[in-house]
Design a protein around this motif. Structure first.
Motif, mmCIF file in Angstrom:
data_model
loop_
_atom_site.group_PDB
_atom_site.id
_atom_site.type_symbol
_atom_site.label_atom_id
_atom_site.label_comp_id
_atom_site.label_asym_id
_atom_site.label_seq_id
_atom_site.Cartn_x
_atom_site.Cartn_y
_atom_site.Cartn_z
ATOM 1 N N ALA A 14 0.817 -1.206 0.000
ATOM 2 C CA ALA A 14 0.000 0.000 0.000
ATOM 3 C C ALA A 14 0.856 1.264 0.000
ATOM 4 C CB ALA A 14 -0.931 0.008 1.212
ATOM 5 N N GLY A 15 1.918 1.276 0.781
ATOM 6 C CA GLY A 15 2.732 2.475 0.926
ATOM 7 C C GLY A 15 3.346 2.948 -0.373
ATOM 8 N N SER A 252 1.715 2.941 6.727
ATOM 9 C CA SER A 252 1.527 1.856 5.755
ATOM 10 C C SER A 252 2.541 0.758 6.047
ATOM 11 C CB SER A 252 1.707 2.373 4.318
ATOM 12 O OG SER A 252 0.746 3.354 3.996
ATOM 13 N N THR A 258 2.300 -1.653 11.862
ATOM 14 C CA THR A 258 1.443 -0.492 12.104
ATOM 15 C C THR A 258 0.889 -0.485 13.530
ATOM 16 O OG1 THR A 258 0.899 0.037 9.807
ATOM 17 C CG2 THR A 258 -0.745 0.586 11.462
ATOM 18 N N ASP A 506 -3.165 0.397 4.867
ATOM 19 C CA ASP A 506 -2.562 -0.912 4.594
ATOM 20 C C ASP A 506 -3.579 -1.988 4.965
ATOM 21 O OD1 ASP A 506 -2.413 -1.283 7.408
ATOM 22 O OD2 ASP A 506 -0.357 -0.543 7.500
ATOM 23 N N GLY A 526 -4.182 1.020 -0.970
ATOM 24 C CA GLY A 526 -3.258 2.136 -1.134
ATOM 25 C C GLY A 526 -3.775 3.164 -2.118
#
Length: 539
Positions: A14-15, A252, A258, A506, A526
């Motif tokens: 996602a990041g 993310s 996280t 995420d 993302g």
């Protein structure tokens, strides 16, 4: 102190998308902090090379769970990517979106905009599907999806035929209208190389002047002014550094890191934080809770026909496929080990598939300590039929042990902790044996190696899958999304309840797990999360 518009913690599935989308218009500066290093490694880029990265501390966090009662008190190995691209750089690359009902349930739980019809355009925009564009597939997007139907090992076609003989339909596209049936898996590769989130999104973004990526940078604390996130403290090169976010901090870091970072920063279960001497910024018992994961097991057989074992094990075979890969970017090394598979229902009372199948035209029964011997399989012609549960009801947790950010958190999956999960898996392993008993497979099977013909009763089958099964590397939901701040961690726009300037984007935000591999859904998250940020900041 460095200052940026946005700080993205983690360059995973996602990041990478978030960093690319937020920087695309050129108006915003973006800092990406990645605890690991580069993805420019041969075994990262070579698709079947993930067997070499499975335990490699240079690219892998190598997490271990607590002894799990549901898994006969085994300590499960949880590989997670510690490099650019995160776990998309070390996974098995199977491209599955999940079922329509998964996402429609998210929306029905009070998360508008997260239904399947809302998300399908995002999935299609992400994809560059080799099979071509249609009502369901996308073409021209950043992630190339390889259609392997003409490339799979011949035994895969026998598996598909056996699946049909067992009552399943042949499915040409698991990401199409219907997921049920058996077929060949699509994988995210391009020209024989892994198409990770880093390759698809982050590498192009890194060419922009408004993007800075710092590798080997471990985020240790979210900096708050009151209840507003204003920056990140991180370790790099033995130094403690800080960076300030003028607009937002975006976590993310994945379903493990996280919640770990939130708890280290004073956001999480108040009793836990107080016990560890961490000042509470915002109490929320759901940070690190509601852990969900798919559990899987393989049934392995000795065959009468050659499998990939005969080409991947001997030195001359390794040389041949190595030369084939280097010269043509083709052959077994350009594939995933999971070439075929499918989705089925364990009983007629299920309204949709609740189990996933995997077919592997090789076997790795013989133990090799500290290695996943994909490139050195068994010396006899072996193959495996694997499966995993799609929507387990068991729930676990991920909680920090100490306030030292270098200490790994406590991972407690609580696998098979409900009767429903046990019953479903028992029915599922019986169905695997049914597939193996069909003429297309039975005529080439010499013997069942694992668990073996002596394992017959329900009690023996349950004991076996408790002993031998484990994660299929899809942990989600440790910072789940929901409209009710007392029952979730982020709202439907992925803002952390009770705080400002902080979002989570995420797989930890999934309200519930999806039916299948989670990488495509993480990348979609993302893209959707970044779009919502831009809506809020582009006036």
């Amino acid at each position: 102190m460095q200052s940026y518009d946005f700080i993205v913690v983690g360059s995973g599935s996602a990041g990478c998308v978030v960093a690319e989308r937020l920087s695309a218009n050129g108006r915003f500066s973006v800092l990406v902090l990645e605890a690991g290093g580069t993805d420019r490694r041969f075994f990262v880029q070579m698709p079947l090379g993930y067997g070499k990265t499975f335990f490699d501390p240079a690219v892998n966090w190598n997490y271990k769970t607590e002894p799990d009662p549901g898994l006969s008190n085994n300590v499960d190995h949880w590989p997670r990517g510690k490099l650019l691209g995160g776990s998309s750089s070390i996974n098995a690359m199977v491209w599955i979106r999940g079922q329509r009902e998964d996402y429609d349930a998210w929306a029905a739980a009070g998360n508008p905009g997260w239904g399947f019809d809302d998300l399908l355009p995002i999935f299609k925009a992400i994809e560059d599907n080799e099979a071509g564009a249609d009502e369901w597939r996308g073409r021209g997007g950043p992630v190339h999806i390889t259609d392997n139907r003409t490339r799979v090992h011949p035994l895969t076609h026998r598996f598909l035929k056996a699946g049909e003989q067992a009552g399943l339909t042949l499915n040409q596209d698991f990401n199409g209208k219907n997921q049920e049936g058996v077929g060949v898996y699509q994988i995210n590769t391009r020209n024989g190389r892994r198409m990770s989130a880093a390759r698809a999104f982050l590498r192009p973004a890194m060419k922009r002047a408004n993007v800075r990526v710092e590798t080997n940078a471990l985020a240790t604390k979210i900096l708050f002014e009151g209840t507003r996130a204003v920056g990140i403290e991180y370790l790099r090169g033995g130094q403690t550094l800080t960076a300030r976010a003028g607009r937002e901090v975006i976590l993310s870091a994945g379903s493990i890191n996280t919640p770990q970072l939130l708890q280290l920063s004073g956001v999480g279960p108040a009793a836990l934080l107080k016990n560890l001497g961490i000042p509470v910024v915002h109490a929320n018992d759901h940070v690190g809770d509601n852990l969900q994961d798919h559990q899987g097991i393989n049934y392995t057989f000795r065959g009468r026909l050659p499998t990939l074992n005969q080409i991947l094990r001997p030195w001359w075979g390794k040389m041949l496929v190595g030369m084939q890969y280097i010269l043509t970017r083709g052959g077994p090394l350009a594939m995933s080990m999971n070439q075929g598979g499918g989705f089925f229902r364990t009983d007629s009372g299920q309204t949709r598939p609740n189990m996933q199948l995997y077919f592997q035209a090789f076997s790795t029964v013989l133990p090799r300590v500290g290695e996943r011997p994909i490139l050195t399989p068994d010396p006899w012609p072996g193959f495996s039929i694997g499966l995993s549960n799609c929507r387990p009801s068991s729930r676990g947790s991920i909680m920090i042990r100490t306030k030292n950010p270098l200490d790994y958190p406590r991972i407690a999956p609580n696998a098979y902790s409900t009767n429903t999960d046990v019953t479903e898996m028992l029915d599922a392993v019986k169905f695997v044996r049914k597939i193996a008993s069909m003429p297309a497979m039975a005529e080439i099977i010499e013997e069942e190696v694992l668990p073996g013909p002596k394992c017959t009763t329900d009690e023996e089958l349950v004991a076996d899958f408790r002993k031998r099964s484990g994660t299929v590397y899809h942990p989600v939901s440790t910072c789940r999304m929901g409209p009710d701040a007392s029952q979730s961690v982020v709202d439907p726009r992925l803002k952390v309840h009770g705080l400002s300037g902080l979002r989570i984007i995420d797989a930890s935000i999934f309200p519930d797990n999806i039916s299948g591999n989670t990488n495509a859904a993480s990348i979609m998250t993302g893209a959707k999360g970044a779009a919502m940020i831009l809506e809020d900041h582009v006036g």
